[in-house]
Design a protein around this motif. Structure first.
Motif, PDB file in Angstrom:
ATOM      1  N   PHE A   1       1.192   5.398   0.138  1.00 53.29           N
ATOM      2  CA  PHE A   1       0.553   6.656   0.502  1.00 53.29           C
ATOM      3  C   PHE A   1       1.430   7.778  -0.050  1.00 53.29           C
ATOM      4  CE2 PHE A   1      -0.263   3.452   3.675  1.00 53.29           C
ATOM      5  CZ  PHE A   1      -1.649   3.487   3.814  1.00 53.29           C
TER       6      PHE A   1
ATOM      7  N   LEU B   1       1.908  13.120   5.819  1.00 52.66           N
ATOM      8  CA  LEU B   1       2.603  11.896   6.218  1.00 52.66           C
ATOM      9  C   LEU B   1       3.619  12.246   7.299  1.00 52.66           C
ATOM     10  CD1 LEU B   1       3.218  10.374   2.670  1.00 52.66           C
ATOM     11  CD2 LEU B   1       1.469   9.711   4.333  1.00 52.66           C
TER      12      LEU B   1
ATOM     13  N   GLU C   1       4.912   7.059   1.855  1.00 46.54           N
ATOM     14  CA  GLU C   1       5.014   6.020   2.875  1.00 46.54           C
ATOM     15  C   GLU C   1       4.573   4.727   2.226  1.00 46.54           C
ATOM     16  OE1 GLU C   1       3.578   4.821   7.391  1.00 46.54           O
ATOM     17  OE2 GLU C   1       3.399   6.888   6.705  1.00 46.54           O
TER      18      GLU C   1
ATOM     19  N   ALA D   1       1.963  11.940  -0.553  1.00 44.69           N
ATOM     20  CA  ALA D   1       1.544  13.273  -0.117  1.00 44.69           C
ATOM     21  C   ALA D   1       0.952  14.050  -1.280  1.00 44.69           C
ATOM     22  CB  ALA D   1       2.716  14.027   0.500  1.00 44.69           C
TER      23      ALA D   1
ATOM     24  N   THR E   1       0.872  -1.169   0.000  1.00 42.91           N
ATOM     25  CA  THR E   1       0.000   0.000   0.000  1.00 42.91           C
ATOM     26  C   THR E   1       0.910   1.219   0.000  1.00 42.91           C
ATOM     27  OG1 THR E   1      -1.673  -1.204   1.253  1.00 42.91           O
ATOM     28  CG2 THR E   1      -1.893   1.192   1.167  1.00 42.91           C
TER      29      THR E   1
ATOM     30  N   ALA F   1      -2.532  11.222   0.240  1.00 41.09           N
ATOM     31  CA  ALA F   1      -2.704  11.404   1.685  1.00 41.09           C
ATOM     32  C   ALA F   1      -2.550  12.871   2.044  1.00 41.09           C
ATOM     33  CB  ALA F   1      -1.670  10.575   2.441  1.00 41.09           C
ATOM     34  N   ASN F   2      -3.227  13.247   3.090  1.00 42.78           N
ATOM     35  CA  ASN F   2      -3.136  14.612   3.578  1.00 42.78           C
ATOM     36  C   ASN F   2      -2.210  14.636   4.785  1.00 42.78           C
ATOM     37  OD1 ASN F   2      -3.484  17.244   4.277  1.00 42.78           O
ATOM     38  ND2 ASN F   2      -5.621  17.069   4.856  1.00 42.78           N
TER      39      ASN F   2
ATOM     40  N   PHE G   1      -2.713   5.699  -2.599  1.00 45.60           N
ATOM     41  CA  PHE G   1      -3.639   6.727  -2.149  1.00 45.60           C
ATOM     42  C   PHE G   1      -2.922   8.061  -2.026  1.00 45.60           C
ATOM     43  CE2 PHE G   1      -4.925   2.733  -0.233  1.00 45.60           C
ATOM     44  CZ  PHE G   1      -6.283   2.683  -0.516  1.00 45.60           C
TER      45      PHE G   1
END
Length: 142
Positions: A95, A128, A135, A97, A93, A125-126, A123
């Motif tokens: 993540f 990290l 990440e 920014a 997965t 992400a808001n 995804f």
């Protein structure tokens, strides 16, 4: 008295492991005091904690490519502590920014999986940890 079985269901697979079969691999260096394990073995799988592009407690410089490479190296090191290579990774997965850097991340990511590619989600992400750009969290088969 035997430990109760732990049942975990995640993204399309289920397994059971007794508490006796769970092995925790601690973080090392500057990350040793963080409140999580580098990797945990359970039910024949190794779960690596999310890894960012940090080295010695500081984000590496050089933007997405440098952070992605260091996050991959940190993931590789977490699996190595559990005796597993990147060729055993079955799911990741990611993540980001900034989701617009997805292609830049992929340029680095694919170099760590030259053969079969793990299943993956990505995804935007808001925020990290440490202001990281990426990440990465992965699962490998022991």
């Amino acid at each position: 008295m035997k430990a109760a079985a732990i049942l975990i269901a995640s993204v399309g697979f289920t397994f059971a492991a007794s508490a006796d079969d769970i092995v925790f691999h601690s973080m090392e260096g500057a990350s040793a005091n963080l409140p999580f394990s580098a990797a945990v073995e359970a039910g024949g799988f190794v779960f690596a904690s999310g890894q960012i592009g940090d080295k010695d407690g500081k984000l590496v410089e050089g933007g997405m490519a440098a952070e992605a490479k260091q996050a991959m190296e940190n993931t590789k090191a977490a699996f190595a502590r559990a005796g597993v290579g990147m060729d055993r990774v079955v799911k990741c997965t990611v993540f980001l920014a900034d989701i617009s850097e997805w292609a830049d991340f992929n340029k680095v990511y694919v170099t760590y999986f030259p053969g079969n590619k793990p299943a993956r989600s990505a995804f935007g992400a808001n925020g990290l940890a440490m202001g990281a750009k990426v990440e990465l969290e992965c699962i490998a088969k022991k």
